[in-house]
Write a protein that holds these residues in place. Structure first.
Motif, PDB file in Angstrom:
ATOM      1  N   UNK A  53       0.745  -1.232   0.021  1.00  0.00           N
ATOM      2  CA  UNK A  53      -0.061  -0.041   0.130  1.00  0.00           C
ATOM      3  C   UNK A  53       0.717   1.241  -0.086  1.00  0.00           C
ATOM      4  N   UNK A  54       2.063   1.132   0.510  1.00  0.00           N
ATOM      5  CA  UNK A  54       2.935   2.460   0.633  1.00  0.00           C
ATOM      6  C   UNK A  54       3.278   2.743  -0.671  1.00  0.00           C
ATOM      7  N   UNK A  55       3.309   2.028  -1.696  1.00  0.00           N
ATOM      8  CA  UNK A  55       3.709   2.195  -3.097  1.00  0.00           C
ATOM      9  C   UNK A  55       2.673   2.911  -3.743  1.00  0.00           C
ATOM     10  N   UNK A  56       1.541   2.602  -3.307  1.00  0.00           N
ATOM     11  CA  UNK A  56       0.169   3.215  -4.190  1.00  0.00           C
ATOM     12  C   UNK A  56       0.229   2.493  -5.489  1.00  0.00           C
ATOM     13  N   UNK A  57       0.021   3.208  -6.604  1.00  0.00           N
ATOM     14  CA  UNK A  57       0.069   2.564  -7.934  1.00  0.00           C
ATOM     15  C   UNK A  57       1.323   2.566  -8.490  1.00  0.00           C
ATOM     16  N   UNK A  58       2.050   1.502  -8.421  1.00  0.00           N
ATOM     17  CA  UNK A  58       3.166   1.593  -9.176  1.00  0.00           C
ATOM     18  C   UNK A  58       3.414   1.827 -10.729  1.00  0.00           C
ATOM     19  N   UNK A  59       2.048   1.271 -11.350  1.00  0.00           N
ATOM     20  CA  UNK A  59       2.284   1.235 -12.632  1.00  0.00           C
ATOM     21  C   UNK A  59       2.787  -0.222 -13.235  1.00  0.00           C
ATOM     22  N   UNK A  60       3.613  -0.105 -14.255  1.00  0.00           N
ATOM     23  CA  UNK A  60       4.192  -1.281 -14.928  1.00  0.00           C
ATOM     24  C   UNK A  60       5.287  -1.711 -14.131  1.00  0.00           C
ATOM     25  N   UNK A  61       5.985  -0.779 -13.164  1.00  0.00           N
ATOM     26  CA  UNK A  61       7.211  -1.218 -12.356  1.00  0.00           C
ATOM     27  C   UNK A  61       6.894  -2.057 -11.222  1.00  0.00           C
ATOM     28  N   UNK A  62       7.953  -2.762 -10.791  1.00  0.00           N
ATOM     29  CA  UNK A  62       7.860  -3.365  -9.259  1.00  0.00           C
ATOM     30  C   UNK A  62       7.570  -2.394  -8.201  1.00  0.00           C
ATOM     31  N   UNK A  63       7.162  -2.948  -7.168  1.00  0.00           N
ATOM     32  CA  UNK A  63       7.405  -2.308  -5.810  1.00  0.00           C
ATOM     33  C   UNK A  63       8.789  -2.511  -5.162  1.00  0.00           C
ATOM     34  N   UNK A  64       9.228  -1.449  -4.745  1.00  0.00           N
ATOM     35  CA  UNK A  64      10.717  -1.636  -4.412  1.00  0.00           C
ATOM     36  C   UNK A  64      10.699  -1.385  -2.861  1.00  0.00           C
ATOM     37  N   UNK A  65      11.390  -2.349  -2.080  1.00  0.00           N
ATOM     38  CA  UNK A  65      11.191  -2.507  -0.584  1.00  0.00           C
ATOM     39  C   UNK A  65      12.548  -2.858   0.027  1.00  0.00           C
ATOM     40  N   UNK A  66      13.185  -1.835   0.813  1.00  0.00           N
ATOM     41  CA  UNK A  66      14.351  -2.472   1.528  1.00  0.00           C
ATOM     42  C   UNK A  66      14.070  -3.015   2.764  1.00  0.00           C
ATOM     43  N   UNK A  67      14.907  -4.366   2.986  1.00  0.00           N
ATOM     44  CA  UNK A  67      14.991  -4.822   4.237  1.00  0.00           C
ATOM     45  C   UNK A  67      16.204  -4.966   4.859  1.00  0.00           C
ATOM     46  N   UNK A  68      16.194  -3.876   6.032  1.00  0.00           N
ATOM     47  CA  UNK A  68      17.590  -3.330   6.436  1.00  0.00           C
ATOM     48  C   UNK A  68      17.475  -3.969   8.012  1.00  0.00           C
ATOM     49  N   UNK A  69      18.692  -4.119   8.751  1.00  0.00           N
ATOM     50  CA  UNK A  69      18.974  -4.458   9.862  1.00  0.00           C
ATOM     51  C   UNK A  69      20.520  -4.740  10.156  1.00  0.00           C
ATOM     52  N   UNK A  70      20.773  -4.658  11.511  1.00  0.00           N
ATOM     53  CA  UNK A  70      22.015  -4.938  11.743  1.00  0.00           C
ATOM     54  C   UNK A  70      22.392  -6.495  11.326  1.00  0.00           C
ATOM     55  N   UNK A  71      23.978  -6.798  11.202  1.00  0.00           N
ATOM     56  CA  UNK A  71      24.126  -8.303  10.691  1.00  0.00           C
ATOM     57  C   UNK A  71      23.436  -9.293  11.683  1.00  0.00           C
ATOM     58  N   UNK A  72      23.131 -10.041  11.302  1.00  0.00           N
ATOM     59  CA  UNK A  72      22.491 -11.302  12.221  1.00  0.00           C
ATOM     60  C   UNK A  72      21.130 -11.105  12.805  1.00  0.00           C
ATOM     61  N   UNK A  73      20.532 -10.052  12.283  1.00  0.00           N
ATOM     62  CA  UNK A  73      19.248  -9.633  12.823  1.00  0.00           C
ATOM     63  C   UNK A  73      18.081 -10.540  12.280  1.00  0.00           C
ATOM     64  N   UNK A  74      18.095 -11.250  11.109  1.00  0.00           N
ATOM     65  CA  UNK A  74      17.114 -12.026  10.757  1.00  0.00           C
ATOM     66  C   UNK A  74      16.459 -11.251   9.328  1.00  0.00           C
ATOM     67  N   UNK A  75      17.094 -10.554   8.831  1.00  0.00           N
ATOM     68  CA  UNK A  75      16.774  -9.707   7.535  1.00  0.00           C
ATOM     69  C   UNK A  75      16.265 -10.764   6.272  1.00  0.00           C
ATOM     70  N   UNK A  76      17.238 -11.602   6.117  1.00  0.00           N
ATOM     71  CA  UNK A  76      17.184 -12.714   4.951  1.00  0.00           C
ATOM     72  C   UNK A  76      15.842 -13.513   5.200  1.00  0.00           C
TER      73      UNK A  76
END
Length: 222
Positions: A28-51
């Motif tokens: 929802x944060x992307x609204x209507x992205x049209x023909x492109x993908x929604x881009x999301x960063x998944x950040x955090x300290x090393x070993x935090x469980x990001x992947x």
């Protein structure tokens, strides 16, 4: 109780939420992205469980792709890779173009393959320490910050490197060297302050017991 670095302050109350609700908030944060993908960063300290969290999100959205900052940063500086990520992955992906990118070190050292984002992808999750850094923030529609306990992060990080072939002493030394750069970088950039969602990568230490379909998040951010 989760132990955090003094610089990392977040406000809110931990609560269990269905991961599908978190996915919906990000989309929802992307609204209507049209023909492109929604881009999301998944950040955090090393070993935090990001992947782990990035994988869970991707599994719920057909056409998702996960890009790892470690692949762009491979044999580069720990954190001086943002220009490569912006120019060769995020900018074309935001235009809806296919990405097939081999960072300079891949060619120089003979690493096979490429970082790929197929045309028609619906969601691109960029996962890694510094993924949501300020210099890249304008490329994203949303950001997840994964917050985890300090001792558990270290245990995970050292254990991971031992599995990859380092001795326990080598893994511990590498962890300390990485942290000596990670701490000042994150203290200066403070990506958790820009997060759309703050998730917990060590939920057992919150006193909550999420199911396999849930995540633990700060309710002030959801």
């Amino acid at each position: 109780m989760i132990t955090l670095p003094e610089v990392e302050t977040v406000q809110g109350t931990w609560a269990v939420r269905d991961v599908r609700l978190v996915v919906r908030r990000l989309l929802d944060a992307a609204g209507d992205p049209g023909l492109r993908p929604v881009l999301v960063a998944v950040d955090g300290r090393s070993g935090s469980g990001k992947s782990t969290i990035a994988g869970r999100i991707a599994a719920l959205v057909p056409g998702s792709v996960v890009v790892h900052t470690d692949d762009v940063a491979w044999e580069e500086s720990f954190f001086d890779w943002d220009a490569l990520m912006a120019a060769h992955v995020l900018a074309p992906a935001r235009e809806g173009a296919a990405v097939t990118y081999r960072p300079p070190a891949w060619d120089r050292l003979g690493r096979s393959g490429a970082i790929e984002v197929p045309a028609g992808s619906t969601l691109v999750l960029v996962e890694g320490v510094g993924a949501g850094r300020a210099s890249l923030a304008d490329h994203y529609d949303a950001t997840v910050w994964v917050l985890s306990d300090e001792d558990e992060r270290r245990r995970r990080g050292v254990e991971r490197d031992v599995v990859l072939g380092r001795t326990p002493d080598e893994a511990a030394d590498f962890w300390d060297r990485w942290q000596s750069e990670e701490y000042p970088f994150l203290a200066d950039d403070r990506p958790w302050e820009r997060a759309t969602v703050v998730s917990c990568g060590t939920p057992g230490l919150t006193g909550l017991a999420p199911s396999d379909e849930d995540v633990v998040v700060l309710t002030s951010r959801t």
